[in-house]
Enzyme design. Structure first.
Site, PDB file in Angstrom:
ATOM      1  CG  HIS A  38     110.444  46.090  13.567  1.00 60.77           C
ATOM      2  ND1 HIS A  38     110.567  46.181  11.971  1.00 60.77           N
ATOM      3  CD2 HIS A  38     111.502  44.921  13.519  1.00 60.77           C
ATOM      4  CE1 HIS A  38     110.932  45.568  11.632  1.00 60.77           C
ATOM      5  NE2 HIS A  38     111.842  44.118  12.840  1.00 60.77           N
ATOM      6  NE  ARG A  85     109.227  43.199   9.171  1.00 57.27           N
ATOM      7  CZ  ARG A  85     108.979  42.597   7.964  1.00 57.27           C
ATOM      8  NH1 ARG A  85     107.463  42.341   7.825  1.00 57.27           N
ATOM      9  NH2 ARG A  85     110.084  41.769   7.052  1.00 57.27           N
ATOM     10  NE  ARG A 115     110.548  45.033   5.900  1.00 57.76           N
ATOM     11  CZ  ARG A 115     110.564  44.197   4.562  1.00 57.76           C
ATOM     12  NH1 ARG A 115     109.182  44.245   3.633  1.00 57.76           N
ATOM     13  NH2 ARG A 115     111.229  43.338   4.117  1.00 57.76           N
ATOM     14  CG  HIS A 171     112.557  38.711   5.982  1.00 55.95           C
ATOM     15  ND1 HIS A 171     113.369  38.128   7.097  1.00 55.95           N
ATOM     16  CD2 HIS A 171     112.108  39.907   5.987  1.00 55.95           C
ATOM     17  CE1 HIS A 171     112.893  39.201   8.155  1.00 55.95           C
ATOM     18  NE2 HIS A 171     112.393  40.405   7.149  1.00 55.95           N
ATOM     19  CE  LYS A 204     115.189  46.624   4.130  1.00 55.01           C
ATOM     20  NZ  LYS A 204     115.703  45.798   4.640  1.00 55.01           N
ATOM     21  CE1 TYR A 239     109.504  34.280  -0.271  1.00 56.37           C
ATOM     22  CE2 TYR A 239     110.123  33.915  -2.018  1.00 56.37           C
ATOM     23  CZ  TYR A 239     109.385  34.060  -1.542  1.00 56.37           C
ATOM     24  OH  TYR A 239     108.150  34.433  -1.783  1.00 56.37           O
TER      25      TYR A 239
END
Length: 338
Positions: A248, A251, A153, A274, A178, A283
């Site tokens: 971005h 990304r 990011r 994520h 994040k 995930y």
């Protein structure tokens, strides 16, 4: 009185570990609500009912900006979601008897696929514009290669320190990304080679003092996210690629090109950091060695070209791109972050 409670709420957020970026975004939403309440002489949180909050929600829906356009559903969502957290906190701290926002239905966000996806050829054209003829150019080439290879990011790249990059094992440690989650991601051979060249030939010339940041400005200072975005836009302009966005886009490109080359959605998700994609809980913890193997096999930026594998379709690909699109709007400052 509402103002005092809001300030106490921000203090609580900081104490309990919310990032400054989250606090800043919540401030925008809550002060907008406070101003709306002030116009209607609503100053005590005990006076705020579900009906009043629903009235505020209708106000946001019918509000028109200076250009006559309505708020997007994403902006409306960003204005309302912090209210649910705020009133939940008020009730938990016994400042009010019940939570009037508990039954408020937030706007259903549309699932947008990426509006702009750079092709491999466009990415390579941007990379070529960062000519390594001087320390700044070499630094920028290494920085762009890192963005494309790792999918970091805009906020994460400036936070990299020298000790966060292991070029021998080709690993990058992202600290407090994040959600304040650490993660380890692979970096491709080509990007690692450029970073090594930058460390050997350019960074010593840029260094002033004893800065630990991996990438330094022309004045030897750690970079800001805005500085990184400005450099990316600069080379996009030189490559005559007129697309909205900056960091971005790299990304997006990293994820898209690896998916097209056959990478499993779970590995891309781990690479991007994520924890979940919307409501799709897919995930799984994966070995960094396996992640690096998948990266080497599917990322198009290689020192030695190999035959491209055909794309494997995944039912979760749409969720990945929806999450990336929403994240991109927040990262590039196009709306209120939630």
């Amino acid at each position: 009185m509402l103002t005092a409670y809001v300030k106490a709420h921000f203090d609580w957020m900081r104490v309990t570990g919310y990032s400054e970026d989250t606090v800043r975004a919540r401030k925008t939403a809550l002060w907008r609500f406070i101003a709306w309440c002030e116009e209607r002489a609503l100053r005590d949180p005990k006076d705020i009912t579900k009906a009043i909050l629903e009235r505020y929600q209708r106000h946001l829906f019918y509000y028109r900006k200076a250009n006559g356009r309505p708020m997007t559903l994403g902006t409306q969502f960003g204005c309302l979601a912090p209210l649910k957290t705020f009133f939940k906190w008020l009730a938990k701290e016994n400042h009010i008897l019940y939570n009037p926002a508990s039954e408020i239905t937030l706007p259903k966000l549309p699932k947008h696929l990426p509006r702009v996806i750079l092709s491999i050829q466009e990415v390579e054209a941007i990379l070529r514009e960062a000519e390594p003829k001087n320390p700044s150019g070499l630094r920028d080439r290494a920085m762009l290669e890192t963005l494309y290879s790792t999918g970091l990011r805009r906020m994460e790249l400036p936070g990299l320190a020298l000790y966060d990059v292991d070029l021998t094992r080709r690993l990058v440690m992202v600290r407090e990304g994040k959600g304040k989650r650490d993660r380890v991601v692979p970096i491709g051979e080509r990007a690692a080679a450029w970073v090594d060249k930058y460390l050997q030939e350019a960074r010593p010339q840029l260094l002033v003092g004893d800065a630990e940041a991996l990438f330094l400005t022309d004045y030897g200072e750690p970079m800001s996210p805005e500085y990184v975005a400005e450099r990316v836009r600069r080379y996009m302009h030189f490559a005559d690629i007129k697309r909205p966005g900056a960091c971005h886009l790299f990304r997006h490109a990293c994820a898209t090109h690896m998916l097209e080359n056959g990478a499993d959605i779970r590995f891309i998700q781990a690479l991007l950091g994520h924890a979940e994609l919307g409501t799709t809980q897919i995930y799984t913890r994966v070995s960094i060695d396996k992640l690096r193997e998948i990266h080497d096999a599917t990322h198009p930026a290689k020192l030695h070209r190999t035959q491209t594998r055909t794309r494997r379709e995944s039912v979760s690909a749409e969720s990945l791109f929806t999450a990336l699109e929403a994240e991109g709007e927040s990262d590039d400052g196009a709306g209120i972050s939630t």
